[in-house]
Scaffold this motif. Sequence first.
Motif, PDB file in Angstrom:
ATOM      1  N   GLU A   1       0.822  -1.194   0.000  1.00  0.00           N
ATOM      2  CA  GLU A   1       0.000   0.000   0.000  1.00  0.00           C
ATOM      3  C   GLU A   1       0.863   1.253   0.000  1.00  0.00           C
ATOM      4  O   GLU A   1       1.988   1.254   0.520  1.00  0.00           O
ATOM      5  N   MET A   2       0.312   2.303  -0.571  1.00  0.00           N
ATOM      6  CA  MET A   2       1.001   3.583  -0.588  1.00  0.00           C
ATOM      7  C   MET A   2       0.986   4.177   0.814  1.00  0.00           C
ATOM      8  O   MET A   2      -0.043   4.158   1.496  1.00  0.00           O
ATOM      9  N   VAL A   3       2.118   4.720   1.220  1.00  0.00           N
ATOM     10  CA  VAL A   3       2.219   5.401   2.507  1.00  0.00           C
ATOM     11  C   VAL A   3       2.279   6.916   2.298  1.00  0.00           C
ATOM     12  O   VAL A   3       1.508   7.658   2.893  1.00  0.00           O
ATOM     13  N   ALA A   4       3.205   7.351   1.456  1.00  0.00           N
ATOM     14  CA  ALA A   4       3.375   8.786   1.222  1.00  0.00           C
ATOM     15  C   ALA A   4       4.072   9.006  -0.115  1.00  0.00           C
ATOM     16  O   ALA A   4       4.914   8.203  -0.513  1.00  0.00           O
ATOM     17  N   LEU A   5       3.698  10.088  -0.782  1.00  0.00           N
ATOM     18  CA  LEU A   5       4.291  10.451  -2.064  1.00  0.00           C
ATOM     19  C   LEU A   5       4.671  11.925  -2.042  1.00  0.00           C
ATOM     20  O   LEU A   5       4.001  12.733  -1.377  1.00  0.00           O
ATOM     21  N   VAL A   6       5.720  12.257  -2.801  1.00  0.00           N
ATOM     22  CA  VAL A   6       6.090  13.658  -2.972  1.00  0.00           C
ATOM     23  C   VAL A   6       6.450  13.869  -4.431  1.00  0.00           C
ATOM     24  O   VAL A   6       7.233  13.108  -5.005  1.00  0.00           O
ATOM     25  N   SER A   7       5.861  14.887  -5.033  1.00  0.00           N
ATOM     26  CA  SER A   7       6.103  15.160  -6.443  1.00  0.00           C
ATOM     27  C   SER A   7       7.358  16.001  -6.626  1.00  0.00           C
ATOM     28  O   SER A   7       7.962  16.456  -5.648  1.00  0.00           O
TER      29      SER A   7
END
Length: 120
Positions: free
Chosen positions: A46-52
Amino acid sequence: QVQLVESGGGLVQAGGSLRLSCAASGSGFSIKAMGWYRQAPGKQREMVALVSSGNTTNYADSVKGRFTISRDNAKNTVYLQMNSLKPEDTAVYYCNVLVQFRTPFPYTYWGQGTQVSVSS
């Protein structure tokens, strides 16, 4: 080719903190997005955190207010500061980067994974 090296996992008591790091190396690419995913035993990743690339962040509801993702573009590194850890945060955490070479489409790479274990 891009190599990802993760560090910072370990065992911590509930309420404690850990900081994960993931450094990308290689040449001929620019990093678009960076993120962290996790996979607990018997569960899907599962995704936890993203930064573009523009520093827009996105968090799973389960970690909002406790985890902070950040990136250092000069070092091609993404961090995940994890505070107020809970036993349900126990999982293998994987770094993920989306990179652009001189091609029409981007590529995604995964780190080797680092174990985070939270005891109650």
